[in-house]
Scaffold this motif. Structure first.
Motif, PDB file in Angstrom:
ATOM      1  N   ALA A 218       0.847  -1.182   0.000  1.00  0.00           N
ATOM      2  CA  ALA A 218       0.000   0.000   0.000  1.00  0.00           C
ATOM      3  C   ALA A 218       0.887   1.238   0.000  1.00  0.00           C
ATOM      4  O   ALA A 218       1.989   1.231   0.566  1.00  0.00           O
ATOM      5  N   GLY A 219       0.396   2.300  -0.625  1.00  0.00           N
ATOM      6  CA  GLY A 219       1.179   3.513  -0.706  1.00  0.00           C
ATOM      7  C   GLY A 219       1.564   4.085   0.649  1.00  0.00           C
ATOM      8  O   GLY A 219       2.631   4.673   0.813  1.00  0.00           O
ATOM      9  N   SER A 220       0.691   3.871   1.638  1.00  0.00           N
ATOM     10  CA  SER A 220       0.924   4.442   2.960  1.00  0.00           C
ATOM     11  C   SER A 220       2.080   3.787   3.711  1.00  0.00           C
ATOM     12  O   SER A 220       2.577   4.353   4.691  1.00  0.00           O
ATOM     13  N   VAL A 221       2.504   2.589   3.278  1.00  0.00           N
ATOM     14  CA  VAL A 221       3.576   1.885   3.980  1.00  0.00           C
ATOM     15  C   VAL A 221       4.800   1.666   3.097  1.00  0.00           C
ATOM     16  O   VAL A 221       5.841   1.213   3.597  1.00  0.00           O
ATOM     17  N   LYS A 222       4.695   1.975   1.831  1.00  0.00           N
ATOM     18  CA  LYS A 222       5.802   1.727   0.902  1.00  0.00           C
ATOM     19  C   LYS A 222       7.030   2.514   1.352  1.00  0.00           C
ATOM     20  O   LYS A 222       6.939   3.702   1.677  1.00  0.00           O
ATOM     21  N   GLY A 223       8.157   1.821   1.386  1.00  0.00           N
ATOM     22  CA  GLY A 223       9.396   2.451   1.824  1.00  0.00           C
ATOM     23  C   GLY A 223       9.641   2.327   3.318  1.00  0.00           C
ATOM     24  O   GLY A 223      10.736   2.607   3.795  1.00  0.00           O
ATOM     25  N   ARG A 224       8.609   1.929   4.077  1.00  0.00           N
ATOM     26  CA  ARG A 224       8.767   1.757   5.531  1.00  0.00           C
ATOM     27  C   ARG A 224       8.610   0.301   5.954  1.00  0.00           C
ATOM     28  O   ARG A 224       9.252  -0.131   6.918  1.00  0.00           O
ATOM     29  N   PHE A 225       7.742  -0.437   5.293  1.00  0.00           N
ATOM     30  CA  PHE A 225       7.473  -1.830   5.637  1.00  0.00           C
ATOM     31  C   PHE A 225       8.103  -2.753   4.594  1.00  0.00           C
ATOM     32  O   PHE A 225       8.182  -2.407   3.408  1.00  0.00           O
ATOM     33  N   ILE A 226       8.528  -3.922   5.050  1.00  0.00           N
ATOM     34  CA  ILE A 226       9.082  -4.932   4.157  1.00  0.00           C
ATOM     35  C   ILE A 226       8.426  -6.267   4.467  1.00  0.00           C
ATOM     36  O   ILE A 226       8.467  -6.727   5.621  1.00  0.00           O
ATOM     37  N   ILE A 227       7.855  -6.895   3.448  1.00  0.00           N
ATOM     38  CA  ILE A 227       7.263  -8.216   3.605  1.00  0.00           C
ATOM     39  C   ILE A 227       8.222  -9.243   3.025  1.00  0.00           C
ATOM     40  O   ILE A 227       8.841  -9.011   1.978  1.00  0.00           O
ATOM     41  N   SER A 228       8.368 -10.375   3.726  1.00  0.00           N
ATOM     42  CA  SER A 228       9.240 -11.438   3.258  1.00  0.00           C
ATOM     43  C   SER A 228       8.658 -12.770   3.713  1.00  0.00           C
ATOM     44  O   SER A 228       7.747 -12.811   4.533  1.00  0.00           O
ATOM     45  N   ARG A 229       9.191 -13.842   3.153  1.00  0.00           N
ATOM     46  CA  ARG A 229       8.700 -15.149   3.543  1.00  0.00           C
ATOM     47  C   ARG A 229       9.834 -16.155   3.591  1.00  0.00           C
ATOM     48  O   ARG A 229      10.815 -16.034   2.855  1.00  0.00           O
ATOM     49  N   ASP A 230       9.660 -17.139   4.454  1.00  0.00           N
ATOM     50  CA  ASP A 230      10.573 -18.271   4.575  1.00  0.00           C
ATOM     51  C   ASP A 230       9.740 -19.513   4.276  1.00  0.00           C
ATOM     52  O   ASP A 230       8.940 -19.943   5.109  1.00  0.00           O
ATOM     53  N   ASN A 231       9.924 -20.067   3.087  1.00  0.00           N
ATOM     54  CA  ASN A 231       9.114 -21.213   2.676  1.00  0.00           C
ATOM     55  C   ASN A 231       9.572 -22.522   3.309  1.00  0.00           C
ATOM     56  O   ASN A 231       8.920 -23.554   3.109  1.00  0.00           O
ATOM     57  N   VAL A 232      10.659 -22.500   4.038  1.00  0.00           N
ATOM     58  CA  VAL A 232      11.073 -23.666   4.820  1.00  0.00           C
ATOM     59  C   VAL A 232      10.408 -23.626   6.193  1.00  0.00           C
ATOM     60  O   VAL A 232       9.879 -24.634   6.681  1.00  0.00           O
ATOM     61  N   GLU A 233      10.421 -22.450   6.804  1.00  0.00           N
ATOM     62  CA  GLU A 233       9.792 -22.277   8.116  1.00  0.00           C
ATOM     63  C   GLU A 233       8.291 -22.004   8.022  1.00  0.00           C
ATOM     64  O   GLU A 233       7.616 -21.872   9.047  1.00  0.00           O
ATOM     65  N   ASN A 234       7.760 -21.893   6.784  1.00  0.00           N
ATOM     66  CA  ASN A 234       6.324 -21.628   6.577  1.00  0.00           C
ATOM     67  C   ASN A 234       5.863 -20.374   7.315  1.00  0.00           C
ATOM     68  O   ASN A 234       4.820 -20.375   7.994  1.00  0.00           O
ATOM     69  N   THR A 235       6.645 -19.335   7.182  1.00  0.00           N
ATOM     70  CA  THR A 235       6.346 -18.097   7.901  1.00  0.00           C
ATOM     71  C   THR A 235       6.531 -16.895   6.977  1.00  0.00           C
ATOM     72  O   THR A 235       7.456 -16.866   6.170  1.00  0.00           O
TER      73      THR A 235
END
Length: 125
Positions: free
Chosen positions: A60-77
């Motif tokens: 979302a524009g309101s969080v871009k540059g401040r929030f980072i989403i990532s995933r670990d497909n081994v830890e399923n998180t």
């Protein structure tokens, strides 16, 4: 798939938090995982998503540059690193999962079949 969100808490403006969304019971790497948030008296709104295999992301524009989403497909998180937090980020944060939602619908809560229970983030000024 079952989802468990955690990591919320109280933080001062400018601070950071990392939310986690742990999944079980499904082929995790085939799901798009999305974070939504809902502030008191407001509708649930899109924050960020990450696709399964490609790991493509959108914010979302309101969080871009401040929030980072990532995933670990081994830890399923899936993680949501939230930096430079503002009082307006205060909300209950939910993670949601879908294998079937089309790209154009990924920012809509109605596209998701599976939801975590929510974790409260409070940012004080």
């Amino acid at each position: 798939v079952q989802l468990q969100a955690s990591g919320g808490g109280l933080v001062q403006a400018g601070g950071s938090l990392r939310l986690s969304c742990a999944a079980s019971g499904g082929a995790f790497n085939t799901y798009t995982i999305t974070w939504f948030r809902q502030a008191p008296g407001k509708e649930r709104e899109f924050v960020a998503y990450i696709r399964g295999r490609s790991r493509a992301t959108n914010y979302a524009g309101s969080v871009k540059g401040r929030f980072i989403i990532s995933r670990d497909n081994v830890e399923n998180t899936v993680y949501l690193q939230m930096n430079s937090l503002k009082p307006e980020d205060t909300a209950v944060y939910y993670c949601a999962a879908s294998r079937t939602a089309i790209l154009s619908s990924l920012s809509s809560p109605t596209a998701y079949n599976y939801w975590g229970q929510g974790t409260l983030v409070t940012v004080s000024s």
